[in-house]
Design a protein around this motif. Structure first.
Motif, PDB file in Angstrom:
ATOM      1  N   UNK A  94      14.065  55.132  47.970  1.00  7.94           N
ATOM      2  CA  UNK A  94      13.889  53.989  47.080  1.00  7.94           C
ATOM      3  C   UNK A  94      12.400  53.766  46.831  1.00  7.94           C
ATOM      4  N   UNK A  95      12.014  53.814  45.578  1.00  8.65           N
ATOM      5  CA  UNK A  95      10.642  53.519  45.163  1.00  8.65           C
ATOM      6  C   UNK A  95      10.700  52.275  44.277  1.00  8.65           C
ATOM      7  N   UNK A  96       9.632  51.495  44.278  1.00 10.31           N
ATOM      8  CA  UNK A  96       9.619  50.265  43.481  1.00 10.31           C
ATOM      9  C   UNK A  96       8.229  50.035  42.938  1.00 10.31           C
TER      10      UNK A  96
ATOM     11  N   UNK B 103      10.205  40.507  37.850  1.00  9.97           N
ATOM     12  CA  UNK B 103      11.092  41.617  37.519  1.00  9.97           C
ATOM     13  C   UNK B 103      10.575  42.842  38.273  1.00  9.97           C
ATOM     14  N   UNK B 104      11.426  43.418  39.109  1.00  7.92           N
ATOM     15  CA  UNK B 104      11.048  44.587  39.913  1.00  7.92           C
ATOM     16  C   UNK B 104      11.874  45.777  39.436  1.00  7.92           C
ATOM     17  N   UNK B 105      11.188  46.876  39.165  1.00 15.72           N
ATOM     18  CA  UNK B 105      11.873  48.099  38.750  1.00 15.72           C
ATOM     19  C   UNK B 105      11.954  49.048  39.940  1.00 15.72           C
ATOM     20  N   UNK B 106      13.155  49.536  40.186  1.00 15.88           N
ATOM     21  CA  UNK B 106      13.419  50.479  41.273  1.00 15.88           C
ATOM     22  C   UNK B 106      13.696  51.853  40.675  1.00 15.88           C
ATOM     23  N   UNK B 107      13.036  52.857  41.212  1.00 15.61           N
ATOM     24  CA  UNK B 107      13.319  54.244  40.869  1.00 15.61           C
ATOM     25  C   UNK B 107      13.869  54.877  42.138  1.00 15.61           C
ATOM     26  N   UNK B 108      15.105  55.324  42.061  1.00 18.42           N
ATOM     27  CA  UNK B 108      15.805  55.788  43.256  1.00 18.42           C
ATOM     28  C   UNK B 108      16.121  57.276  43.126  1.00 18.42           C
ATOM     29  N   UNK B 109      15.612  58.042  44.084  1.00 16.59           N
ATOM     30  CA  UNK B 109      15.833  59.482  44.110  1.00 16.59           C
ATOM     31  C   UNK B 109      16.974  59.786  45.073  1.00 16.59           C
ATOM     32  N   UNK B 110      18.009  60.417  44.558  1.00 19.86           N
ATOM     33  CA  UNK B 110      19.134  60.879  45.382  1.00 19.86           C
ATOM     34  C   UNK B 110      18.959  62.374  45.549  1.00 19.86           C
ATOM     35  N   UNK B 111      18.804  62.814  46.792  1.00 20.43           N
ATOM     36  CA  UNK B 111      18.398  64.188  47.071  1.00 20.43           C
ATOM     37  C   UNK B 111      19.507  64.930  47.816  1.00 20.43           C
TER      38      UNK B 111
ATOM     39  N   UNK C 281      14.428  74.416  48.774  1.00 22.08           N
ATOM     40  CA  UNK C 281      14.351  73.565  47.584  1.00 22.08           C
ATOM     41  C   UNK C 281      15.453  72.498  47.589  1.00 22.08           C
ATOM     42  N   UNK C 282      15.148  71.341  47.030  1.00 19.76           N
ATOM     43  CA  UNK C 282      16.098  70.220  46.974  1.00 19.76           C
ATOM     44  C   UNK C 282      16.340  69.818  45.530  1.00 19.76           C
ATOM     45  N   UNK C 283      17.559  69.374  45.259  1.00 18.54           N
ATOM     46  CA  UNK C 283      17.920  68.844  43.949  1.00 18.54           C
ATOM     47  C   UNK C 283      17.753  67.332  43.987  1.00 18.54           C
ATOM     48  N   UNK C 284      17.243  66.770  42.894  1.00 13.77           N
ATOM     49  CA  UNK C 284      16.950  65.339  42.849  1.00 13.77           C
ATOM     50  C   UNK C 284      17.580  64.723  41.609  1.00 13.77           C
ATOM     51  N   UNK C 285      18.407  63.697  41.834  1.00 18.01           N
ATOM     52  CA  UNK C 285      18.956  62.889  40.751  1.00 18.01           C
ATOM     53  C   UNK C 285      18.216  61.548  40.776  1.00 18.01           C
ATOM     54  N   UNK C 286      17.760  61.096  39.623  1.00 20.62           N
ATOM     55  CA  UNK C 286      16.946  59.886  39.544  1.00 20.62           C
ATOM     56  C   UNK C 286      17.668  58.812  38.738  1.00 20.62           C
TER      57      UNK C 286
END
Length: 134
Positions: free
Chosen positions: A41-43, A61-69, A119-124
């Motif tokens: 979780x990044x914000x 207002x906080x924006x979250x950028x969430x990486x699912x790896x 290597x890892x796959x990342x969904x954002x």
């Protein structure tokens, strides 16, 4: 005492950890250990506004950028689906604040990070959380 942004981040990470499939693999920024699959979780630091021209700045207002790896694109996609299920329509409780439901704010194609071994796959996914004083 937690800052306003920390309170928002704590509420979102706690919600993600309520999912037993994600519970032990949700991180905020730094990933510890060597998990094969995880959610990071990044914000941002928040965007602030006033209710009206004479009001003090109190809305946030906080924006979250969430990486699912994951190890495969489908593992990353599956985790992103769990994140979406937890946060879609989620309305956090933060003392002294009135929160609105989290809003999806877009995603990105699943990518492959070749800078790590293996290597890892990342969904954002991105979400926005807005709150005002209670």
């Amino acid at each position: 005492m937690r800052t306003l942004i920390e309170a928002h981040v704590d509420a979102v990470t706690a919600r993600l950890r309520e999912d037993p499939e994600l519970a032990d693999t949700v991180f905020e920024g730094d990933v510890t250990g060597d998990p094969e699959q995880f959610v990071n979780v990044h914000h941002d630091t928040g965007v602030y506004a006033a209710h009206n021209y004479v009001d003090t700045i109190s809305d946030v207002e906080v924006t979250f950028t969430i990486h699912s790896v994951g190890n495969t694109d489908w593992e990353a996609t599956w985790r992103a689906g769990r994140v979406l299920a937890q946060l879609l329509q989620f309305k956090p409780t933060i003392p002294g604040r009135r929160c609105f439901r989290m809003e999806p704010a877009g995603s990105q194609p699943v990518t492959l990070d070749r800078d790590v071994t293996p290597p890892k796959h990342i969904a954002v996914n991105r979400f926005v959380l807005r709150s005002i004083p209670a």
